[in-house]
Write an enzyme that holds these catalytic residues in place. Structure first.
Site, PDB file in Angstrom:
ATOM      1  N   ASP A 192       0.839  -1.194   0.000  1.00  0.00           N
ATOM      2  CA  ASP A 192       0.000   0.000   0.000  1.00  0.00           C
ATOM      3  C   ASP A 192       0.873   1.242   0.000  1.00  0.00           C
ATOM      4  O   ASP A 192       1.765   1.366   0.852  1.00  0.00           O
ATOM      5  CB  ASP A 192      -0.797   0.005   1.317  1.00  0.00           C
ATOM      6  N   GLU A 210      -4.855   4.539  -3.522  1.00  0.00           N
ATOM      7  CA  GLU A 210      -6.233   4.987  -3.302  1.00  0.00           C
ATOM      8  C   GLU A 210      -6.578   6.137  -4.242  1.00  0.00           C
ATOM      9  O   GLU A 210      -5.747   7.010  -4.485  1.00  0.00           O
ATOM     10  CB  GLU A 210      -6.405   5.455  -1.847  1.00  0.00           C
ATOM     11  N   GLU A 265     -14.219  -0.571  -1.729  1.00  0.00           N
ATOM     12  CA  GLU A 265     -14.394  -0.603  -0.270  1.00  0.00           C
ATOM     13  C   GLU A 265     -15.689   0.098   0.156  1.00  0.00           C
ATOM     14  O   GLU A 265     -15.971   1.221  -0.265  1.00  0.00           O
ATOM     15  CB  GLU A 265     -13.180   0.045   0.420  1.00  0.00           C
TER      16      GLU A 265
HETATM   17  O1  KIV Z   1      -4.815  -0.948   4.353  1.00  0.00           O
HETATM   18  C1  KIV Z   1      -5.475  -1.952   4.080  1.00  0.00           C
HETATM   19  O2  KIV Z   1      -5.367  -2.985   4.738  1.00  0.00           O
HETATM   20  C2  KIV Z   1      -6.392  -1.866   2.954  1.00  0.00           C
HETATM   21  C3  KIV Z   1      -7.328  -2.994   2.674  1.00  0.00           C
HETATM   22  C4  KIV Z   1      -8.120  -3.430   3.798  1.00  0.00           C
HETATM   23  C5  KIV Z   1      -8.094  -2.841   1.426  1.00  0.00           C
HETATM   24  O3  KIV Z   1      -6.373  -0.917   2.250  1.00  0.00           O
END
Ligand code: KIV
Length: 267
Positions: free
Chosen positions: A86, A118, A185
């Site tokens: 992420d 995102e 989400e």
């Molecule tokens: O940060 C995270 O764990 C996420 C997921 C739950 C989609 O973005």
């Protein structure tokens, strides 16, 4: 189950075959190794680590170096699953060259095979450039936790016609610029169904119902390791928080009472 290494091609083949994609988060070597061994398709090193591991109220304050640190630990453990990291808040929103450089660090230093970003239509110019340099991107629309203060809370998205259209157009554009999948989400299941039916890349739902092409959850949530709150969409498969409490309580009592260590546990 496809036994070979999971890549972006696997994601697209799974969508074609109607095979569901199962994703969990992990932030450490031990958990990632277990998830990989049981055959999970993809491990997401989510910025949710900031909440469930570091105890913060939001995902906003985690930095890129911390995220890379966790990504490295996960990558070391994984043989088959695809590892996606992420991109944390402000590591990609400021300008395109920062975004490319930071995304690249997850592959170069963290050993990830893709990044998650995102944002919908407003982020597609940046995401396109990242993909162009060879970095696979998983999109993420709907309730994007890095925009929590814009939404005014962890609220369901896409109930109003305007946001519904924005989410549908965003998913289509993310597909068009080359994302290999997109997380949906916290949105109504019928909207997720509509989006899933209108694009050829897999949709990965979290709080978006059963019509998505795959699902993702935070591993600490399903294991009962994060006890502060349980969103409606989480299914608890274990109560490890309670088990840890019980085991450690027993150890505490054994040390205090002199029952630990025993003769067999001594040299
Ligand atoms: O940060 C995270 O764990 C996420 C997921 C739950 C989609 O973005």
């Amino acid at each position: 189950m496809n036994k070979g290494k999971v890549t972006i091609r696997t994601f697209l083949e799974m969508k074609k075959k109607g095979e569901r994609v199962a994703i969990l988060t992990a932030y450490d070597f031990f958990t990632a190794k277990i998830l990989d061994e049981i055959g999970i398709d993809c491990i997401l090193v989510g910025d949710s680590v900031n909440m469930v591991f570091y105890g913060s109220k939001t995902t906003l304050s985690i930095g890129i170096d911390q995220m890379i640190h966790h990504t490295k630990a996960v990558s070391k453990a994984v043989k088959r699953a695809m590892v996606v990291a992420d991109m944390p808040f402000l590591s990609y929103q400021t300008n395109v060259s920062d975004a490319i450089f930071n995304a690249g660090r997850f592959l170069k230093e963290g050993g990830a095979e893709g990044v998650k970003i995102e944002g919908g239509l407003e982020m597609t110019q940046t995401i396109k450039k990242i993909i162009e340099v060879g970095i696979p991107v998983m999109g993420h629309i709907g309730l994007t936790p890095q925009s929590i203060h814009k939404f005014g809370g962890f609220t369901v998205q896409g109930k109003k016609e305007k946001t519904k259209n924005y989410l549908i157009e965003s998913a289509k554009e993310l597909e068009k610029i080359g994302c290999f999948s997109v997380v949906l989400e916290s949105m109504p299941k019928d909207l997720a169904k509509k989006i899933s039916g209108s694009i050829k890349i897999p949709t990965i739902g979290i709080g978006a119902g059963s019509f998505c092409d795959g699902q993702v959850l935070v591993v600490n949530d399903i294991l009962g390791l994060f006890e502060d709150f349980k969103p409606k969409f989480v299914r608890r498969y274990a109560e490890l928080g309670k088990e840890i409490r019980k085991a450690c309580q027993k150890y505490l009592e054994d040390v205090k009472s002199g029952r630990f260590p025993s003769e067999e546990e001594s040299y």
